[in-house]
Design a protein around this motif. Structure first.
Motif, short mmCIF file in Angstrom:
data_model
loop_
_atom_site.label_atom_id
_atom_site.label_comp_id
_atom_site.label_asym_id
_atom_site.label_seq_id
_atom_site.Cartn_x
_atom_site.Cartn_y
_atom_site.Cartn_z
N ASN A 221 0.85 -1.19 0.00
CA ASN A 221 0.00 0.00 0.00
C ASN A 221 0.89 1.24 0.00
O ASN A 221 1.36 1.68 1.03
CB ASN A 221 -0.93 0.00 1.22
N GLY A 222 1.13 1.75 -1.19
CA GLY A 222 1.98 2.93 -1.32
C GLY A 222 3.45 2.65 -1.08
O GLY A 222 4.05 3.31 -0.23
N PRO A 223 4.07 1.71 -1.81
CA PRO A 223 5.51 1.48 -1.62
C PRO A 223 6.32 2.69 -2.04
O PRO A 223 6.09 3.25 -3.12
CB PRO A 223 5.79 0.27 -2.52
N TYR A 224 7.26 3.10 -1.20
CA TYR A 224 7.96 4.37 -1.42
C TYR A 224 9.40 4.19 -1.86
O TYR A 224 9.94 5.01 -2.59
CB TYR A 224 7.91 5.20 -0.13
N ASP A 225 10.06 3.14 -1.41
CA ASP A 225 11.45 2.91 -1.79
C ASP A 225 11.69 1.41 -1.83
O ASP A 225 10.95 0.62 -1.23
CB ASP A 225 12.40 3.58 -0.79
#
Length: 270
Positions: free
Chosen positions: A71-75
């Protein structure tokens, strides 16, 4: 080189395998395969150099907190020793690890963390920036508590503080470089230091949203609102433009708000 070439995406914003939607972070493997945190598609995709489509290697099952979801991977980064993919699963407030080969599920390795950036040193320690707690922590794989290596002294702009840190990098001497988001600066915290030093940016900088440090200690910064990449040598009081700087746009010599090599739902190679 004045122009870049598109190596991933570039087919408009979307969820097809040849598209990306807000790719916030990436990792380039030794064989030039690019692993991309495709934030709004809740997945990690791998693009081999020269190919026109990506391959989903983690997530891709809609937003959620199941072990087969992100859910919303950022890096994202690769743990070569364990042949696994490590992901900042930001909206789930966790760091997860997926097998790199044929993985259908991940496992949580750090929980209760507002992770916006991660990296690993040569000894196999994981470094995680925690936006919510204004700190960077170092973890031995398998432990959930970690050790503070930067910040955690409140959310202001003193040299012993960070404010909503994002991307993080570490050099061979275990010095930690961190993008101090709300303070518009890149900080260097030497091993066991109680405070950091400013190595790039000022309070007037235009959001340095992404950092890389080479072996000589030179810092490369993605300046979001200046639409350029700058290079900051050790001791420099200002950076030099090496990519972009030709205004905002989609031409091969332009960027539009580069963020950790994120630009307009595609990735450049220079």
């Amino acid at each position: 080189m004045q122009n870049g070439i598109t190596v991933a995406g570039g087919n408009g914003q979307g969820s097809e395998v040849h598209q990306l939607s807000n790719p916030w972070g990436l990792y380039v493997d030794d064989d030039q395969t690019i692993y991309i945190a495709d934030f709004s598609n809740h997945r990690i995709v791998a693009w081999k150099y020269g190919e026109t489509t990506g391959r989903i290697v983690a997530g891709g099952n809609g937003p959620g907190n199941r072990l087969d979801q992100l859910n919303g991977p950022y890096d994202v980064m690769i743990d070569k020793e364990r042949d696994s993919i490590i992901i900042c699963d930001y909206n789930n407030r966790r760091v997860v690890r997926w097998p790199r080969q044929n993985g259908s599920n991940g496992e949580t390795i750090v929980s209760n963390v507002g992770c916006l950036g991660l990296t690993m040193d040569h000894d196999g320690f994981l470094y995680v920036s925690d936006r919510d707690k204004h700190a960077v922590r170092r973890y031995r794989i398998g432990e959930n508590q970690g050790t503070v290596v930067a910040g955690a002294n409140g959310q202001v702009n003193r040299l012993d503080q960070l404010s909503q840190p994002r991307y993080v990098s570490v050099d061979r001497d275990h010095s930690v470089y961190v993008f101090d988001d709300s303070n518009h600066r890149v900080m260097k915290w030497m091993k066991d230091a109680k405070q950091g030093i400013v190595v790039a940016g000022t309070q007037d900088s235009s959001y340095p949203y992404g950092i890389v440090v080479d072996q000589s200690g030179t810092v490369y910064v993605a300046e979001c609102l200046n639409h350029r990449i700058t290079r900051w040598s050790q001791g420099a009081t200002q950076g030099s433009v090496i990519v972009g700087g030709n205004g905002q746009g989609s031409q091969s010599n332009q960027f539009s708000s580069p963020i950790d090599d994120h630009s307009q739902d595609f990735v450049f190679h220079l």
